[in-house]
Design a protein around this motif. Structure first.
Motif, PDB file in Angstrom:
ATOM      1  N   ASP A  55      -0.844  16.453  19.681  1.00 19.80           N
ATOM      2  CA  ASP A  55      -2.201  17.022  19.771  1.00 19.80           C
ATOM      3  C   ASP A  55      -2.520  17.899  18.558  1.00 19.80           C
ATOM      4  O   ASP A  55      -3.644  17.899  18.069  1.00 19.80           O
ATOM      5  N   ASN A  58      -3.618  15.698  15.827  1.00 19.99           N
ATOM      6  CA  ASN A  58      -4.511  14.629  16.302  1.00 19.99           C
ATOM      7  C   ASN A  58      -3.852  13.253  16.197  1.00 19.99           C
ATOM      8  O   ASN A  58      -4.436  12.297  15.686  1.00 19.99           O
ATOM      9  N   ASP A 187      -5.405  15.856  10.450  1.00 20.20           N
ATOM     10  CA  ASP A 187      -6.099  15.113  11.491  1.00 20.20           C
ATOM     11  C   ASP A 187      -5.800  13.639  11.265  1.00 20.20           C
ATOM     12  O   ASP A 187      -6.411  12.984  10.424  1.00 20.20           O
ATOM     13  N   GLU A 189      -6.294  11.075  13.029  1.00 19.13           N
ATOM     14  CA  GLU A 189      -7.314  10.097  13.423  1.00 19.13           C
ATOM     15  C   GLU A 189      -8.189   9.827  12.207  1.00 19.13           C
ATOM     16  O   GLU A 189      -8.596   8.707  11.943  1.00 19.13           O
TER      17      GLU A 189
END
Ligand code: PLP
Length: 378
Positions: A55, A58, A187, A189
């Motif tokens: 998490d 990401n 991040d 993603e």
């Protein structure tokens, strides 16, 4: 006074990390592969930690493989790229950590993998133009370029390199993020990267634990066989307390990242300013601006006429711990392979100062005062 300015070598464990780990040494001992209560307890702790880490960058839980640290994670990325993804060449730079450099050389010996070293400028930046030209050749390739150099702090424009690699279906991208994980936001993603590496002891976590992020579009075979742990990708009973400690260390780093960053960057800029005031002949290796350089690392080039070869020893006598290059190869007298690639090193005595959120302004003042004394004595 004792001042620890060798945080790129390793960091002191955070108290919160020690508190988190303690029950997993003292109380919870079940083998995470056991199906009974004791095993379920520890398995649960591992999977919660995996999710916590995923998490924070990401990513997805199944993209995190726990390893024994940065060296193993780098090895795994490069070796799997060659043996599983059938990569024929690795494009890298001579300034990489040996975990990448020596592994690439070994793959060349064992599998005849072509190794291409990008040229680098005087600050240690690899040539992105050269990379772009090479990537146009239709050859299965792994690009392995570290996010920040552990000796001189020069930062890779990682987004740009990721976007470039992403334009070609035959290209995979690995970045050694051992010195930057927990210091910069990732991040995954948004940022298309195939492999990232992390080592807990660089971010106030325990030694002997880290992880490899593997984008889940990639299927890799284990390099350690004999157990079905880590989704059969790395056998062996898990380092339970290490994993839990890594999770806490990551959480702490990311929870106050901006505050820590501002504090550490201020210390580094204060050190730069102070050194220039002591003697304007003092120079710096690698990039030093906040945008282009890792805020925890400062590599200082003391011209030989300003100090003697005992500089590190003199600092140590005053209780100041710094490093002469890469501590990973300390114990040997071999000079730094990174500094060897930079110009004008002949007349320099180089010292790497590396900072953490636990360092204080008072410690920097003390260090500058002692350096001034050592240099004036000369
Ligand atoms: N990569 C980089 C950039 C490093 O600085 C280090 C350690 O100094 C490593 C890899 C190796 O990490 P570990 O000590 O966890 O094996």
């Amino acid at each position: 006074m004792k001042v620890y300015l060798d945080n790129a070598a390793t960091t002191p464990m955070a108290k919160e990390v020690i508190d988190e780990i303690t029950p997993f040494i003292a109380t919870y001992f079940g083998n995470p592969s056991s199906t009974h209560y004791f095993g379920r307890q520890t398995k649960n702790a591992i999977e919660i930690t995996r999710k916590r880490i995923a998490d924070s960058i990401n990513a997805k839980s199944n993209e995190i493989i726990f390893t024994s640290g940065g060296t193993e994670a780098d090895n795994m990325a490069l070796r799997c790229a060659v043996t599983d993804l059938k990569v024929e060449r690795i494009i890298t730079s001579k300034l990489e950590h040996h975990a990448v450099g020596h592994t690439a050389e070994n793959l060349k010996t064992c599998f005849n993998t072509e190794i291409i070293y990008l040229s680098t400028d005087e600050f240690g930046n690899p040539s992105i133009n050269e990379l772009e030209t090479l990537l146009k050749e239709d050859k299965k390739t792994l690009v392995s370029l570290m996010h920040a150099n552990n000796e001189i702090g020069t930062l890779l424009p990682i987004k740009r390199v990721a976007q470039l690699c992403n334009q070609f279906d035959h290209v995979y991208f690995h970045s050694d993020t051992v010195q930057t994980m927990g210091h910069y936001q990732f991040d995954l993603e948004e940022l298309s990267i195939d492999f990232l590496t992390c080592s807990a002891h660089k971010l106030h976590g325990p030694k002997g634990i880290g992880f490899l992020y593997v984008n889940n579009s990639i299927v890799i075979n284990p390099i350690i066989t004999g157990g079905s742990q880590e989704r059969k990708q790395r056998g062996g009973t898990e380092n339970l307390s290490g994993i839990v400690g890594l999770g806490k260390a990551i959480e702490l780093s990311f929870s106050k990242l901006k505050t820590h960053r501002n504090h550490v960057e201020n210390l580094k800029q204060k050190m730069i300013k102070g050194l220039k005031e002591i003697d304007k002949r003092i120079l710096f290796n690698g990039e030093t601006s906040p945008e282009r350089s890792l805020y925890t690392v400062l590599n200082v080039c003391f011209p030989k006429e300003t100090c003697n070869s005992m500089l590190l020893f003199s600092l140590d006598i005053h209780g100041i711990a710094a490093s002469g290059g890469s501590a990973c190869s300390s114990g040997s007298n071999i000079g730094s392979h990174v500094l060897a690639e930079l110009p004008n090193q002949e007349n320099c005595q180089c010292v790497r100062f590396s900072f953490s959120r636990y360092n204080t302004v008072k410690e920097i003042d003390y260090t500058l005062q002692k350096i001034k004394k050592i240099i004036q004595k000369k």
